[in-house]
Write a protein that holds these residues in place. Structure first.
Motif, PDB file in Angstrom:
ATOM      1  N   ILE A 245      11.580  77.307 -19.684  1.00 22.85           N
ATOM      2  CA  ILE A 245      10.548  76.283 -19.898  1.00 22.85           C
ATOM      3  C   ILE A 245      11.280  74.971 -20.149  1.00 22.85           C
ATOM      4  O   ILE A 245      12.129  74.876 -21.036  1.00 22.85           O
ATOM      5  N   LEU A 246      10.958  73.975 -19.348  1.00 19.32           N
ATOM      6  CA  LEU A 246      11.604  72.665 -19.455  1.00 19.32           C
ATOM      7  C   LEU A 246      10.672  71.717 -20.204  1.00 19.32           C
ATOM      8  O   LEU A 246       9.539  71.481 -19.784  1.00 19.32           O
ATOM      9  N   VAL A 247      11.144  71.193 -21.316  1.00 16.84           N
ATOM     10  CA  VAL A 247      10.381  70.240 -22.123  1.00 16.84           C
ATOM     11  C   VAL A 247      10.932  68.844 -21.874  1.00 16.84           C
ATOM     12  O   VAL A 247      12.132  68.596 -22.058  1.00 16.84           O
TER      13      VAL A 247
ATOM     14  N   VAL B  66      14.638  74.573 -22.506  1.00 19.39           N
ATOM     15  CA  VAL B  66      15.571  73.475 -22.292  1.00 19.39           C
ATOM     16  C   VAL B  66      14.818  72.170 -22.510  1.00 19.39           C
ATOM     17  O   VAL B  66      13.753  71.956 -21.930  1.00 19.39           O
ATOM     18  N   MET B  67      15.351  71.313 -23.362  1.00 18.13           N
ATOM     19  CA  MET B  67      14.721  70.023 -23.625  1.00 18.13           C
ATOM     20  C   MET B  67      15.554  68.904 -23.018  1.00 18.13           C
ATOM     21  O   MET B  67      16.729  68.747 -23.358  1.00 18.13           O
ATOM     22  N   LEU B  68      14.942  68.134 -22.121  1.00 21.85           N
ATOM     23  CA  LEU B  68      15.544  66.911 -21.605  1.00 21.85           C
ATOM     24  C   LEU B  68      15.157  65.790 -22.555  1.00 21.85           C
ATOM     25  O   LEU B  68      13.967  65.504 -22.734  1.00 21.85           O
ATOM     26  N   CYS B  69      16.135  65.156 -23.190  1.00 18.24           N
ATOM     27  CA  CYS B  69      15.822  64.236 -24.284  1.00 18.24           C
ATOM     28  C   CYS B  69      16.863  63.131 -24.381  1.00 18.24           C
ATOM     29  O   CYS B  69      17.841  63.094 -23.626  1.00 18.24           O
TER      30      CYS B  69
ATOM     31  N   ARG C   8      19.595  71.599 -25.286  1.00 19.68           N
ATOM     32  CA  ARG C   8      19.281  70.180 -25.115  1.00 19.68           C
ATOM     33  C   ARG C   8      20.126  69.584 -23.993  1.00 19.68           C
ATOM     34  O   ARG C   8      21.321  69.869 -23.884  1.00 19.68           O
ATOM     35  N   ILE C   9      19.478  68.759 -23.166  1.00 19.23           N
ATOM     36  CA  ILE C   9      20.187  67.945 -22.168  1.00 19.23           C
ATOM     37  C   ILE C   9      19.936  66.495 -22.560  1.00 19.23           C
ATOM     38  O   ILE C   9      18.881  65.918 -22.262  1.00 19.23           O
TER      39      ILE C   9
END
Length: 404
Positions: free
Chosen positions: A20-22, A50-53, A68-69
């Protein structure tokens, strides 16, 4: 308490359940908090999250259970050039999201908020991905999308583009008719949960002393960004009728188009209230939030009639069992106040209504412990993610249906 790090076996099990990409475009504040706690709960359920932040997205005491990315960008410049860079950074962030969707092939992507700003610059790869089967869900914190800049035609075009790629959205309560959401958009009702990390910080006992507020004086707290929608001018004017009451406005101004802290300070001075209206005009860090709410006797959420969303400040008030004085338009916050006896709900945009509500709360303080407990039980991240997963299932069912 810190969450345990993941073992290789944990990671393998999560990968099997799908990624799941957040997309966490906000790096601080209530929306960023919301995305963090959603990601934590999803990870606890066994999903590979996975959080794109941004690199500085909520540097929290609790170890994230998700990956985290930290690749998102934003402008730190001021002026016209800074605004241009900010728009370019926003477009870059959404194009970067599209790249990671291609790379990760997530089960679905969850947008921290459904923002249509400058969608013509970034929506196209996402519309293509959506057409090829990718599922887009979003938190519709504010489903009524008012125009804040640019011509009306650009605003409407941007809205059409964001809704062209969204399959479903989470809402916090009844959606006002003026939101104009497309019928094809699946909706799920999900509560806000508590900001657990924030409440682990100890409250400082010297806040009243720092601002010169007597220990026995009733203290009203207005917390969060200083914005026109909060009707602070009306709240300050209403305070003139209560010579013993103090007001603490804790939060920073949010933009040159809005009234600034200096404007409200000048108003208090004109009304002879300078010694009873206090300002902590900065972004209040997590570690300082408990001190603000522990010192207050009640919390003011005196929104304008066009505020039809939910308020994260309510979660803080409930956590510290502080009653709330609320005004707003029809929407989740009003529905919450009508369902739980958390304080006084008054008509918006009225000095007299604010003064009357404040008078009732001061004259007859009530024991609202049962109401706070009932609201806290109904508003959890467990319930929020249950609603999200039901929404995903609803979207998948709709996609499986043959076209008529």
């Amino acid at each position: 308490m810190r969450d345990e790090p993941l073992t290789p076996a944990d990671r393998a099990a999560r990968a099997a359940s799908g990624t799941i990409l957040v997309s966490a475009q906000s790096h601080f504040g209530g929306i960023a908090e919301h995305a963090h706690y959603q990601a934590q709960e999803l990870a606890r359920r066994g999903f590979d999250v996975v959080m794109l932040c941004h690199r500085d997205h909520l540097l929290r005491p609790t170890a994230p259970l998700y990956r985290r990315i930290p690749g998102l960008r934003r402008s730190r410049r001021k002026g016209f050039l800074g605004r241009l860079v900010a728009v370019a950074a926003m477009a870059f962030n959404f194009w970067l999201l599209a790249w990671h969707m291609v790379r990760l092939q997530p089960r679905f992507v969850l947008l921290d908020a459904a923002s249509e700003y400058f969608a013509p610059l970034w929506a196209w790869p996402h519309i293509l991905l959506h057409a090829t089967g990718r599922i887009y869900l979003a938190n519709l914190h504010d489903p009524v999308r008012s125009r804040h800049f640019g011509p009306e035609w650009l605003h409407r075009w941007s809205l059409r583009l964001i809704y062209a790629l969204l399959d479903g959205g989470l809402v916090h309560g009844p959606v006002p008719a003026e939101a104009g959401l497309p019928a094809s958009l699946a909706l799920g009702l999900a509560p806000l949960g508590p900001f657990e990390d924030t409440y682990s910080h100890p409250a400082s006992p010297d806040l009243r002393q720092r601002f010169g507020i007597p220990a026995t004086a009733p203290l009203v707290l207005s917390f969060g960004h200083v914005a026109d929608r909060k009707n602070l001018d009306l709240l300050i004017e209403a305070l003139a009728d209560f010579p013993q009451v103090h007001l603490l406005v804790a939060g920073a101004s949010i933009g040159s188009t809005q009234k600034q802290v200096g404007d409200y300070r000048a108003q208090a001075q004109r009304l002879g209230l300078a010694d009873r209206v206090h300002f902590d005009d900065r972004f209040v860090a997590d570690a300082d939030i408990p001190s603000c709410f522990a010192a207050a006797d009640l919390v003011a959420l005196t929104y304008r009639s066009d505020f039809v969303s939910q308020s994260g400040v309510l979660q803080h008030a409930v956590a510290f069992q502080r009653p709330v004085l609320v005004s707003c338009g029809p929407g989740p916050l009003r529905a919450t106040m009508e369902s739980f006896a958390l304080g006084e709900l008054v008509e918006p945009d009225s000095v007299n209504a604010i003064a009357d509500g404040l008078a009732r709360m001061l004259a007859k303080p009530e024991n609202r412990a049962a109401a706070f407990s009932a609201y806290a039980e109904a508003s959890s991240w467990r319930a929020n993610i249950d609603a999200l997963l039901r929404l995903e299932e609803k979207v998948r069912d709709q996609r499986a249906m043959p076209a008529s």
